[in-house]
Motif scaffolding. Structure first.
Motif, PDB file in Angstrom:
ATOM      1  N   HIS A  27      30.069  39.963  33.031  1.00 52.32           N
ATOM      2  CA  HIS A  27      29.961  40.672  34.496  1.00 52.32           C
ATOM      3  C   HIS A  27      29.453  41.943  34.744  1.00 52.32           C
ATOM      4  N   PRO A  28      28.375  42.295  35.487  1.00 57.71           N
ATOM      5  CA  PRO A  28      28.024  43.699  35.425  1.00 57.71           C
ATOM      6  C   PRO A  28      28.965  44.730  36.022  1.00 57.71           C
ATOM      7  N   GLY A  29      29.935  44.081  36.747  1.00 55.30           N
ATOM      8  CA  GLY A  29      30.860  44.795  37.373  1.00 55.30           C
ATOM      9  C   GLY A  29      31.998  45.056  36.447  1.00 55.30           C
ATOM     10  N   ALA A  52      31.502  52.596  39.725  1.00 53.12           N
ATOM     11  CA  ALA A  52      31.594  52.246  41.201  1.00 53.12           C
ATOM     12  C   ALA A  52      31.655  50.833  41.166  1.00 53.12           C
ATOM     13  N   GLU A  53      30.867  49.934  40.229  1.00 47.49           N
ATOM     14  CA  GLU A  53      30.556  48.586  40.200  1.00 47.49           C
ATOM     15  C   GLU A  53      32.131  47.741  40.028  1.00 47.49           C
ATOM     16  N   TRP A  54      33.003  48.494  39.823  1.00 45.78           N
ATOM     17  CA  TRP A  54      34.240  47.682  39.437  1.00 45.78           C
ATOM     18  C   TRP A  54      34.767  46.976  40.426  1.00 45.78           C
ATOM     19  N   SER A  55      34.755  47.370  41.945  1.00 45.82           N
ATOM     20  CA  SER A  55      35.231  46.635  42.939  1.00 45.82           C
ATOM     21  C   SER A  55      34.383  45.402  43.215  1.00 45.82           C
ATOM     22  N   TYR A  97      34.284  39.373  42.641  1.00 46.45           N
ATOM     23  CA  TYR A  97      33.970  38.166  41.871  1.00 46.45           C
ATOM     24  C   TYR A  97      35.148  37.407  41.436  1.00 46.45           C
ATOM     25  N   MET A  98      36.004  38.063  41.006  1.00 40.93           N
ATOM     26  CA  MET A  98      37.183  37.297  40.610  1.00 40.93           C
ATOM     27  C   MET A  98      37.827  36.494  41.708  1.00 40.93           C
ATOM     28  N   GLU A  99      38.020  37.091  43.099  1.00 42.41           N
ATOM     29  CA  GLU A  99      38.532  36.512  44.305  1.00 42.41           C
ATOM     30  C   GLU A  99      37.802  35.152  44.380  1.00 42.41           C
ATOM     31  N   LEU A 100      36.379  35.548  44.326  1.00 42.09           N
ATOM     32  CA  LEU A 100      35.518  34.272  44.788  1.00 42.09           C
ATOM     33  C   LEU A 100      35.742  33.150  43.983  1.00 42.09           C
ATOM     34  N   LYS A 141      44.672  47.687  35.957  1.00 42.29           N
ATOM     35  CA  LYS A 141      43.166  47.878  36.701  1.00 42.29           C
ATOM     36  C   LYS A 141      42.824  46.722  37.537  1.00 42.29           C
ATOM     37  N   TYR A 142      43.453  45.597  37.217  1.00 38.80           N
ATOM     38  CA  TYR A 142      43.083  44.450  38.091  1.00 38.80           C
ATOM     39  C   TYR A 142      43.732  44.171  39.458  1.00 38.80           C
TER      40      TYR A 142
END
Ligand code: JFZ
Length: 457
Positions: free
Chosen positions: A170-172, A191-194, A199-202, A227-228
């Protein structure tokens, strides 16, 4: 997929997911279960004791460990990163039959299953809307998690989902313009971490609204799990399915600890971080028997050989007796045993695993009363035997069979009866200040562990 299309889909899905779960929530979960927090959730966990872990995905074609060949550089990996990633294009388990897995699970004495929906490589064994790196884009084309969850629901067999927060695809999660080796821990500073956490939530919302009752979410956060933002996902899970347990591998205490490939030497107490593969971290554990309110629920996960995934070259199989004796060590300290299989690329299970699982099932069919719905026994840290307990019964699991007399240390209760569990025959005994002396002359012991049931008044 463009970001705005992704966001439209995300909003639509989350709205649908929350409303669907609200309805199912009212139907399925007694309100008092919600008010009692994890007590109700853990009741089933404690009763079931013995689960089947399944690691399965395209990596099963290559006889290598799941995901690690693309995460850490090793000269002896038999596969390159591109070759590993190409496995998704040939994965076609034409002989996969979930009922065959469930038949074996039941015959082995398993009471629940945990299945890898997404391992660290990011490959999804379910038909997610949010990635094309998934089973329904493979030559096989069918939603494996749906097939498995339907079969489990039909047979009322509890199914939990392993879900890896680390996601190499995943690019994030990481800068995918660089080799995986540089960033397999993830890059929360970007910045893409969020977008990765979204994505995990979905995906967790998909797993908790489209695949029936989910017994547990078995996260596998590896290192730096804070971090999660784990509480975000525990709250999501309990909004969608309040009865679902969550382990301790997303940076929170969770409902249960997860020692891996080793058995803690003593009964774990709440507050210790019981996870990972390093037994040395637990040498200072207290030998005291905790009061139940101080006890920490836990589950050992273990392989039958040395590899989580299918590996035709790994012949280091533990014997059935070793596995049974390990299970006695675990059950006697109040733990659950999650024993792993890695099915073959075609979906079948290798004979070396089947033989051992059926042998364990035979032992469990004779001695299950001393395992299921028991907790740690009142006599611990003794040479040659372990104990489990339920109500006024203590089950003595004898590992080293004595000649003639068995001495069991007392626990301050008056003994009413002693019997050999396998055939219910009463055994002569004498109770004295030190404990019980049981006459076991003429008893043929089990090669792994022989159980004696001691009932108190
Ligand atoms: C993890 C996974 O990497 C592995 O593939 C399998 O799924 C297992 C159940 O969980 O294994 C670990 C977890 C933690 C450590 C090492 C491997 N650790 O803390 O060193």
């Amino acid at each position: 997929m463009k970001m705005d299309e992704w966001n439209i889909r995300r909003r639509r899905f989350l709205t649908a997911a929350i409303s669907a779960s609200a309805a199912s929530l009212l139907m399925r979960t007694p309100l008092n279960a919600m008010s009692r927090g994890n007590n109700m959730r853990m009741r089933n966990f404690r009763q079931r004791k013995f689960g089947m872990f399944v690691h399965w995905g395209p990596y099963s074609q290559a006889s290598v460990e799941a995901s690690w060949p693309i995460m850490v550089k090793r000269d002896d990996w038999p596969i390159t990163v591109p070759e590993y990633q190409d496995l998704a294009t040939t994965f076609n388990p034409v002989n996969f039959d979930p009922d065959e897995w469930l038949d074996l699970a039941r015959a082995a004495g398993h009471k629940y299953m945990v299945f890898t929906t997404k391992h660290h490589d990011g490959y999804c064994m379910f038909d997610t809307l949010y990635s094309d790196y998934k089973i329904t884009k493979s030559p096989y084309g069918k939603d494996i998690v749906k097939m498995l969850s339907d079969a489990c629901a039909k047979r009322d067999f509890p199914l939990g989902f392993y879900y890896s927060p680390p996601d190499m695809n995943h690019p994030g999660f990481r800068d995918m313009s660089k080799p995986t080796y540089d960033s397999w821990h993830g890059q929360p500073e970007r910045a893409e971490w969020s977008s990765y956490l979204d994505y995990m939530e979905l995906q967790l919302s998909e797993l908790l609204t489209r695949y029936g009752t989910v017994d547990t979410i078995w996260f596998d956060g590896l290192w730096g799990m804070e971090k999660y933002n784990g509480q975000r996902f525990i709250d999501l899970i309990h909004r969608l399915q309040p009865a679902t347990t969550v382990n301790n591998r997303i940076g929170t205490e969770g409902d249960y600890g997860t020692p891996e490939q080793f058995i803690p030497q003593h009964i774990p107490r709440r507050g210790i971080d019981l996870t990972g593969t390093d037994p040395k971290r637990y040498e200072s554990m207290s030998q005291e028997i905790p009061a139940i309110e101080d006890f920490m629920d836990w589950e050992v996960c273990m392989t039958i050989n040395d590899t989580w995934a299918y590996n035709v070259n790994d012949h280091k199989y533990k014997s059935a007796d070793e596995l049974i004796r390990s299970s006695v060590e675990i059950f006697s300290r109040g733990g659950n045993f999650l024993l792993n299989i890695g099915p073959r690329p075609d979906g079948t299970i290798q004979p070396e695993f089947r033989e051992r699982m059926l042998a364990m099932g035979k032992w469990m069919s004779i001695n299950g009363e001393a395992v299921y719905d028991t907790l740690y026994g009142p006599v611990q840290n003794q040479e040659g035997y372990r104990t489990t307990a339920r109500e006024n019964h203590v089950f003595v699991h004898v590992l080293d069979w004595p000649k003639g007399k068995l001495n069991v240390r007392g626990w301050g209760k008056k003994i009413a009866s002693v019997q050999l569990l396998s055939d219910k025959r009463p055994l002569p005994f004498v109770q004295n200040d030190d404990g019980i002396v049981i006459d076991v002359a003429g008893v043929k012991p089990d090669s792994a562990a022989t159980v004696i049931k001691v009932s108190t008044v």
